[in-house]
Design an enzyme around this catalytic site. Structure first.
Site, PDB file in Angstrom:
ATOM      1  N   LEU A 590       0.822  -1.209   0.000  1.00  0.00           N
ATOM      2  CA  LEU A 590       0.000   0.000   0.000  1.00  0.00           C
ATOM      3  C   LEU A 590       0.850   1.250   0.000  1.00  0.00           C
ATOM      4  CD1 LEU A 590      -2.499  -1.151   2.730  1.00  0.00           C
ATOM      5  CD2 LEU A 590      -3.072  -0.730   0.352  1.00  0.00           C
ATOM      6  N   GLY A 593       7.613   3.812   3.518  1.00  0.00           N
ATOM      7  CA  GLY A 593       8.154   4.971   4.206  1.00  0.00           C
ATOM      8  C   GLY A 593       9.539   4.635   4.698  1.00  0.00           C
ATOM      9  N   GLY A 594      10.052   5.475   5.578  1.00  0.00           N
ATOM     10  CA  GLY A 594      11.394   5.262   6.070  1.00  0.00           C
ATOM     11  C   GLY A 594      11.534   3.954   6.834  1.00  0.00           C
ATOM     12  N   PHE A 595      10.450   3.457   7.367  1.00  0.00           N
ATOM     13  CA  PHE A 595      10.470   2.292   8.250  1.00  0.00           C
ATOM     14  C   PHE A 595      10.398   0.981   7.509  1.00  0.00           C
ATOM     15  CE2 PHE A 595       6.355   3.788   7.178  1.00  0.00           C
ATOM     16  CZ  PHE A 595       5.765   2.648   6.690  1.00  0.00           C
ATOM     17  N   VAL A 598       3.947  -0.926   4.026  1.00  0.00           N
ATOM     18  CA  VAL A 598       2.647  -1.320   4.548  1.00  0.00           C
ATOM     19  C   VAL A 598       1.943  -2.160   3.493  1.00  0.00           C
ATOM     20  CG1 VAL A 598       0.435  -0.506   5.383  1.00  0.00           C
ATOM     21  CG2 VAL A 598       2.485   0.770   5.907  1.00  0.00           C
ATOM     22  N   ASP A 713       3.213  14.325  15.465  1.00  0.00           N
ATOM     23  CA  ASP A 713       3.424  14.274  14.020  1.00  0.00           C
ATOM     24  C   ASP A 713       2.092  14.293  13.289  1.00  0.00           C
ATOM     25  OD1 ASP A 713       5.377  12.196  11.730  1.00  0.00           O
ATOM     26  OD2 ASP A 713       5.000  14.343  11.795  1.00  0.00           O
TER      27      ASP A 713
END
Ligand SMILES: *[C@@H]1O[C@H](CO)[C@@H](O)[C@H](O)[C@H]1NC(C)=O
Ligand SMILES: *[C@@H]1O[C@H](CO)[C@@H](O)[C@H](O)[C@H]1NC(C)=O
Ligand SMILES: *[C@@H]1O[C@H](CO)[C@@H](O)[C@H](O)[C@H]1NC(C)=O
Ligand SMILES: *[C@@H]1O[C@H](CO)[C@@H](O)[C@H](O)[C@H]1NC(C)=O
Ligand SMILES: *[C@@H]1O[C@H](CO)[C@@H](O)[C@H](O)[C@H]1NC(C)=O
Ligand SMILES: *[C@@H]1O[C@H](CO)[C@@H](O)[C@H](O)[C@H]1NC(C)=O
Ligand SMILES: *[C@@H]1O[C@H](CO)[C@@H](O)[C@H](O)[C@H]1NC(C)=O
Length: 920
Positions: A590, A593-595, A598, A713
């Site tokens: 989906l 990101g930096g992590f 998803v 955030d």
């Protein structure tokens, strides 16, 4: 008999070995190459090669195979070899098979030129920096060349030399992530033995050559080309009947799919995600027995068929209906036929989405109040093609303006049946005679159609219609001055006009740059990518107190680096999560990101979930902190307008978080990228309700029963939308327990620039008022359709909040700054001004002057009640998210070998069939 044979073999072996010993063993040339090879390796000890000049032995050196004193194979894959290869590598003239893949070899790749016995070469996953231009010369026996993942000629790239076209035995050619530039050579279509061609992640451009029409390729991967990518039509695919796997995702391919695509009966795997395909889905495609079909992020139109494919996805297209099998409205079908005959131009295919041309405000279409299409105004759009007779089904049509295009062919006689048609303006096209007989109430203008009026003709062109001619300038920009029914000839229907002004251009610019963002981001769902620099800076900021996560109820401390996760009630098995996401299949991704990424997963009862998977590489202690913070906070926090954590899994290096799936993704998509993503922009009503939802979620977070949390955030990328556009706040990785009302807490700076409260950016002090500021910025985004911070904007308006403040709530300036897609009418001014005032209040410099979230809730709920009565959200305090563990149990109990999941009731649902093994 058998024994005798064995005895003979042993005898031969002994004899050969004996001969080797006697005859001086390894060919001295080969021995030199292998010694040079060893000398180039920085960690030669892993080879365990003895000193000396006798690789062929005995004993034969490890990883080396010889025949008659000549080296025929070197197999050193996965050894972690570091170093370079010797330039004389191609002196190993009997080399048949070389496997050097998955090492850290770098430097210049030596030429393999002239290795005429070489059949297999595996060099992938190294760091070779240059590809010699004669590398492929004379590899007359080569069958497999596998070169993937090497940074060959990084800066300029390299193009495939013609010598590759002479490798007549070549079966597999694989060079993904190789920096190849230029066009795909024709010879790949002509190499008779070639069955696998993998060229993904390069910088290829141009079309798939028509020479591919004769090829018997089985695997063709051309996905994710950088820098524009491959383009043009893929008609040639229709005759490539050998194909089993076709990956074209992440390019700019265009045009409709070939009608004969259904004849590719061997095809298993078809990925067209993220191109510019148009048109309706060919019926043959729906009936193909594919394992995987991905049509996401194109401009496919019409209705969604029931796909036979085991797994089919088709999100983010221009379909008329969200669900398979639902038919388009008759007006839509008529307009689709019209588009078909002009080749589905992207400018229309991207915007004519949904099932109501009137409600969706389609470009160039105007309607009567009762929802019938009355005007088509598509002048000067370079439309190519013919005029569809299907327009006859739009029986309320009053005016059609098609001047200044490249339409040709005959004017369909059927159109004379349109009883209400007052004007058909075809000025400046290439239509041919005969001119159909229109009734006298229809005015036909055909000036500037040289086949009808003759070159340069400018006289009345329509003898029988009685309407009179145009004014003869033939450039399509004017129509007539004589028609009684016409207003000013230049008063085009308002819907047909583009928004003008610098704001609109700015938005176009934004959407343009958004388009350039990697394909994965088309589906952005949970962008948690915080600016890296942000975090780096943070490390330098000196603050007195350290971050401490306090468990809200038990007072447990989950200090830094701790991994004691005792929320057993949410823990679940990583294996099951792997299963429901189809092993984190690419097509379920989906967002990223930096992590990490998803993924979407679907449970047996049709419930969809979102699974956040940390990339193994980013499991730093900071990432683990965020992982734990999310679990700690979210297992306490349950609210209708906060995304619920349904579960998590920890297994080895695997860190997984499971959330409710929010089908419409982030608010930012709908505010800043709706155009490029082909979304319907949000109305003012929807924006108000979203603002209220977010306020309620934040209010709860700030004033929970026993504790107060600060999100830190909050931004439109962290506000997710459900299928009915209700909002939930997401991403609690930075959440902090709020200090006592009076004291503030110092932390490492985190969050996202543009949304950061000034006092927080300056001092690192946080209170709940930091979130109130961010919330105010989101309100300004809702009002203006502009993102909080955009480097491309002028100095003055770069920071949205600052710029907004400079307007000092001047009503005229404010109205001029509103998001043009809102097309705000006077009766909404009141609520606009109220929200603008609230936004200003929330973004006040002094945190003490900012309101509490509860104040925002009051203001907004009054507005919603006043202007949209009955829309006031249901406030059910006892909100309970679905129980993942029950659902997963159900999953495990069901026979997972082969069953269907059909989710009937959610938007964009798919009939998905999961197979646990690779059946078929
Ligand atoms: C390169 O490494 C990746 C990831 O480990 C692996 O999937 C792939 O098969 C390797 N490629 C080659 C050519 O060995
Ligand atoms: C790659 O770069 C090297 C050095 O710049 C150059 O000699 C070589 O011809 C390039 N390779 C190809 C295939 O163009
Ligand atoms: C050639 O490619 C096919 C398809 O990717 C693969 O199944 C096969 O193992 C490859 N053959 C060799 C020898 O690498
Ligand atoms: C393939 O394309 C070439 C050139 O475009 C054409 O001459 C040839 O007839 C085509 N062959 C088939 C089988 O379609
Ligand atoms: C019509 O064809 C021309 C020339 O091929 C092309 O440049 C133009 O983009 C086409 N128009 C549309 C709307 O596709
Ligand atoms: C238009 O007229 C032609 C000829 O009479 C007929 O074949 C065709 O079906 C008509 N098309 C429509 C859309 O009515
Ligand atoms: C238009 O009508 C005239 C007279 O009614 C007839 O002669 C002519 O053939 C018609 N033209 C067409 C294209 O139908």
């Amino acid at each position: 008999m058998q024994n005798m044979q064995k005895g003979f073999c042993i005898f031969t072996l002994v004899l050969v070995s004996f001969l080797n010993i006697v005859c001086g063993l390894t060919d001295p040339g080969d021995a030199k190459v292998l010694n040079d090879f060893r000398n180039g390796i920085e960690n030669p000890e892993v080879l365990k090669w003895p000193k000396g000049n006798d690789p062929c032995g005995p004993p034969q050196w490890q990883y080396v195979i010889c025949s008659k004193g000549k080296v025929t194979q070197i197999q050193t894959k996965n050894l972690g070899l570091k170093g370079t290869l010797p330039g004389n590598f191609n002196k190993l003239d009997k080399l048949e098979n070389v496997g050097l893949q998955n090492n850290f070899l770098h430097g210049t790749l030596p030429s393999f030129s002239g290795l005429s016995n070489l059949q297999f070469a595996y060099l992938g996953n190294n760091s070779f920096e240059t590809m010699p231009s004669d590398f492929f010369n004379g590899l007359s026996s080569v069958r497999v060349l596998s070169l993937d993942n090497n940074p060959f000629n990084k800066s300029s790239g390299w193009s495939l030399p013609s010598a590759v076209g002479e490798l007549s035995q070549l079966m597999n050619f694989s060079c993904s992530s190789c920096n190849i530039v230029g066009h795909i050579p024709d010879y790949f279509g002509e190499l008779k033995s070639l069955s696998t061609l993998k060229l993904g992640y390069n910088r290829l451009s141009g079309e798939i050559p028509s020479a591919f029409n004769n090829s018997m390729l089985q695997v063709l991967w051309l996905n994710n080309q950088d820098g524009g990518g491959l383009s043009g039509s893929i008609d040639v695919i229709g005759s490539m009947v050998g194909l089993t796997s076709l990956w074209l995702h992440g390019n700019q391919f265009s045009g409709p799919l070939p009608d004969n695509i259904g004849t590719l009966t061997s095809l298993n795997d078809l990925n067209l995600n993220g191109n510019k395909f148009v048109g309706t889905i060919p019926p043959g495609l729906a009936n193909m027995n594919l394992k995987m079909l991905n049509l996401n992020n194109n401009m496919f139109m019409g209705s969604i068929p029931y796909f036979k494919a085991a797994s089919a996805s088709f999100d983010y297209n221009s379909f008329c209906q969200p669900r398979p099998g639902d038919k388009c409205a008759p007006q839509v079908n008529a307009l689709l036929d019209f588009l078909h005959d002009i080749g589905y131009p992207p400018i229309l295919a991207s915007e004519w989405t949904g099932n109501d041309p009137c409600k969706g405000r389609w470009r160039g279409i105007s309607c009567s109040p009762d929802g019938k299409v009355t005007v088509i105004n598509l002048q000067k759009l370079n439309l190519n093609g013919t005029l569809s007779p299907s327009l006859v089904y739009l029986d309320s049509l009053l005016e059609v303006y098609l001047g200044g295009n490249n339409l040709h062919g005959k004017i369909p006689a059927n159109l004379s049946e349109l009883k209400n048609l007052k004007l058909l303006d075809l000025t400046g096209n290439s239509f041919e005679p005969p001119i159909p007989n229109f009734s006298s109430s229809t005015k036909l203008i055909v000036n500037g159609n040289s086949k009808i009026t003759g070159v340069g003709a400018s006289s009345d062109s329509n003898g029988s219609s009685g309407g009179g001619g145009g004014d003869g300038d033939g450039d399509g920009s004017s129509t007539s001055s004589s028609g009684s029914f016409l207003g000013s000839p230049r008063s085009y229907p308002e819907d047909a006009k583009n928004h003008s002004g610098s704001k609109a251009r700015l938005i176009l610019l934004l959407t343009g740059s958004a388009l350039a963002v990697v394909i994965g981001l088309f589906l952005v769902f949970l962008i948690v990518k915080r600016k890296k620099s942000n975090k780096k800076d943070a490390a330098d900021v000196k603050f007195s107190s350290r971050d401490v996560y306090t468990h809200p109820t038990s007072g447990n401390r989950l200090g830094e680096g701790s991994s004691s996760l005792d929320n057993g009630n949410l823990a679940c098995s990583a294996q099951v999560l792997r299963e429901v996401t189809n092993n984190f299949a690419e097509e379920n991704e989906l967002g990223r990101g930096g992590f990490g990424a998803v993924y979407k997963g679907e449970l047996v009862n049709g419930t969809q979930i979102a699974v956040k998977r940390m990339e193994a590489g980013v499991i730093s202690s900071k990432a683990l902190d965020e992982f734990e913070a999310e679990i700690t906070v979210l297992s306490e926090v349950r609210h209708r307008h906060l995304v619920s954590l349904l579960g998590f899994a920890v297994e080895g290096n695997e860190r997984l978080l499971v959330y409710e799936y929010m089908p419409e993704g982030a608010l930012s998509r709908y505010l800043f990228k709706w155009k490029s993503l082909h979304l319907e922009p949000l109305s003012w009503r929807k924006r108000l309700i979203i603002a209220l939802d977010v306020a309620r979620g934040m209010e709860y977070l700030h004033s929970m029963a026993h504790q107060s949390f600060i999100h830190r955030d909050l931004k439109s990328a962290n506000i997710l939308l459900s299928d009915d556009f209700r909002a939930k706040v997401a991403d609690f990785g930075l959440v902090k327990l709020a200090p006592d009302a009076e004291r503030s807490l110092c932390t490492r700076l985190a969050g996202t620039f543009g949304y950061l409260a000034p006092e927080y950016a300056a001092t690192g002090k946080i209170t709940t008022k930091v979130d109130v500021f961010s919330y105010g910025v989101v309100l300004i985004e809702l009002l203006t359709g502009l993102i909080a911070l955009d480097d491309q904007r002028s100095e003055e308006s770069r920071y949205l909040a600052e710029w907004f403040w400079k307007m000092k709530l001047d009503k005229q300036k404010l109205l001029a700054a509103l998001d043009p897609v809102l097309a705000v009418k006077e009766d909404s001014y009141d609520s606009i001004f109220t929200i603008a005032e609230l936004a200003a209040h929330c973004t006040t410099k002094d945190p003490n002057n900012r309101p509490e979230m509860g104040y925002a809730v009051n203001v907004l709920s009054l507005q919603v009640e006043k202007w949209y009565p009955g829309e006031e959200p249901v406030q059910d305090q006892s909100y309970k998210p679905p129980d993942l563990r029950d659902m997963l149990k159900l999953w495990q109990e069901t026979d997972t070998k082969n069953f269907s999941l059909i989710n009937e009731d959610s938007r964009g649902s798919i009939a998905t069939k999961f197979t646990s093994t690779d059946a078929r």
